[in-house]
Design a protein around this motif. Structure first.
Motif, PDB file in Angstrom:
ATOM      1  N   THR A  98      70.317  -9.406  41.540  1.00 12.26           N
ATOM      2  CA  THR A  98      70.538 -10.468  40.896  1.00 12.26           C
ATOM      3  C   THR A  98      70.043 -11.304  40.298  1.00 12.26           C
ATOM      4  OG1 THR A  98      71.278 -10.387  43.268  1.00 12.26           O
ATOM      5  CG2 THR A  98      70.766 -12.320  42.418  1.00 12.26           C
TER       6      THR A  98
ATOM      7  N   PHE B 215      70.435 -10.611  36.631  1.00 11.74           N
ATOM      8  CA  PHE B 215      71.360 -11.616  36.201  1.00 11.74           C
ATOM      9  C   PHE B 215      71.076 -13.281  35.363  1.00 11.74           C
ATOM     10  CE2 PHE B 215      74.172  -7.013  36.827  1.00 11.74           C
ATOM     11  CZ  PHE B 215      73.740  -7.232  36.021  1.00 11.74           C
ATOM     12  N   TYR B 216      70.176 -13.312  36.872  1.00  6.99           N
ATOM     13  CA  TYR B 216      70.331 -14.625  36.888  1.00  6.99           C
ATOM     14  C   TYR B 216      69.028 -14.924  35.790  1.00  6.99           C
ATOM     15  CZ  TYR B 216      68.421 -19.172  38.316  1.00  6.99           C
ATOM     16  OH  TYR B 216      67.909 -20.379  38.875  1.00  6.99           O
TER      17      TYR B 216
ATOM     18  N   PHE C 291      68.714 -13.676  33.047  1.00  4.73           N
ATOM     19  CA  PHE C 291      69.078 -14.091  31.600  1.00  4.73           C
ATOM     20  C   PHE C 291      70.022 -15.573  30.784  1.00  4.73           C
ATOM     21  CE2 PHE C 291      69.054 -10.045  31.669  1.00  4.73           C
ATOM     22  CZ  PHE C 291      68.768  -9.571  30.319  1.00  4.73           C
ATOM     23  N   THR C 292      70.252 -16.051  32.263  1.00  9.77           N
ATOM     24  CA  THR C 292      70.740 -17.358  32.499  1.00  9.77           C
ATOM     25  C   THR C 292      69.432 -18.802  32.386  1.00  9.77           C
ATOM     26  OG1 THR C 292      70.591 -18.258  34.712  1.00  9.77           O
ATOM     27  CG2 THR C 292      72.380 -17.162  33.207  1.00  9.77           C
ATOM     28  N   VAL C 293      68.655 -18.156  32.430  1.00  8.95           N
ATOM     29  CA  VAL C 293      66.761 -19.252  31.780  1.00  8.95           C
ATOM     30  C   VAL C 293      66.153 -18.445  31.190  1.00  8.95           C
ATOM     31  CG1 VAL C 293      66.960 -19.899  34.250  1.00  8.95           C
ATOM     32  CG2 VAL C 293      65.646 -18.215  34.166  1.00  8.95           C
TER      33      VAL C 293
ATOM     34  N   GLY D 151      65.693 -15.508  30.233  1.00  3.59           N
ATOM     35  CA  GLY D 151      65.896 -13.635  30.854  1.00  3.59           C
ATOM     36  C   GLY D 151      64.216 -13.511  31.125  1.00  3.59           C
TER      37      GLY D 151
END
Length: 280
Positions: A42, A45-46, A48-50, A52
């Motif tokens: 989790t 993958f999360y 990379f929204t901020v 990496g």
């Protein structure tokens, strides 16, 4: 300060649900391995929204990351073992002694004595736990009680060491690496520490444990640590037994006795006292 307080309150509520997963028909080692695995996935993958996970920054702090990861592993295994050997109330309320351990550890590091309010708050927590522990208990229940106390000590060490990491790395990087360490440290035990989860519903709940109760909760906890002291965070996480026992009563019909209510109020009072002294 306010953002940190909001984060640690939500972390305490989510943290309070963790004990419920000890009721799954699976070994604590399997529960913790799955928890670390799904949490790490989790967070990966999360991240990379901020931007990496900044693993480059982790290279300079490998030792403390591994130490905190191992401490987290032991804390989780011993906590779930305490739930299964004793019960949710005993496991969570013995774990609630960790603010006292945190105060002692910080005092040792600072080479100073705790102040009277800190000592009194720690004593109140110990008394509150003692009210619920049956010293005449035998077998697994008594062993589970002492394992719960060792879980509290491990989490106190974890909080103190993790605090030093928050000034060098983002919380998501810290959590990602720590959960990788957790998962890897459990692998040698899985072959002989059964039973493994067998039902699909058990695996579903383990996904929830890893994603919500671990990845989300630890992000909130580490964020709070970057804004508050380890003492303050310890004080709010000490509310975990109150939430856990309430959830157990609602979901499993476990009775809430007068002693549980009195002990919970004592723990809340001690936690607020710790927060007050930290602000001072």
């Amino acid at each position: 300060m306010n953002a940190g307080l909001i984060a640690i309150n939500f972390a305490a509520i989510i943290f309070g649900s963790a004990a419920l997963f000890g009721e799954l028909h699976a070994s604590p080692f399997w529960i913790v391995a799955a928890r670390g695995l799904f949490a790490a996935i989790t967070l990966f993958f999360y991240a990379f929204t901020v931007g990496g996970p900044n693993l480059a920054s982790a290279k300079n702090h490998v030792k403390p990351l591994v130490i905190t990861g191992v401490l987290l592993s032991y804390h989780w295994v011993s906590f779930f073992a305490s739930v299964q050997m004793a019960d949710i109330a005993i496991a969570t309320l013995t774990f609630a002694t960790f603010p006292l351990f945190t105060i002692l550890l910080q005092s040792i590091r600072a080479k100073s004595w705790p102040n009277l309010i800190e000592i009194a708050a720690g004593a109140v927590v110990v008394i509150a736990v003692g009210m619920l522990v049956d010293v005449k208990a035998e077998g697994a229940k008594l062993v589970g009680t002492f394992i719960g106390l060792s879980s509290a000590l491990a989490f106190a060490f974890f909080g103190v060491f993790a605090k030093s990491l928050t000034s060098h790395m983002k919380p998501i990087t810290i959590s990602f690496v720590q959960n990788i360490v957790v998962m890897v440290s459990m692998l040698p035990f899985l072959g002989f520490m059964g039973p493994a989860p067998e039902r699909g519903s058990d695996w579903m709940w383990l996904v929830v444990l890893g994603v919500v109760t671990t990845a989300l909760m630890h992000q909130l906890y580490l964020f709070a640590l970057s804004h508050l002291s380890a003492k303050t965070c310890s004080g709010f996480i000490a509310l975990e037994p109150v939430y856990a026992i309430a959830f157990a009563a609602i979901l499993f019909g476990q009775p809430i006795t007068l002693w549980v209510v009195v002990s919970g109020l004592m723990i809340i009072g001690a936690s607020l006292a710790l927060l007050f002294t930290d602000r001072q």
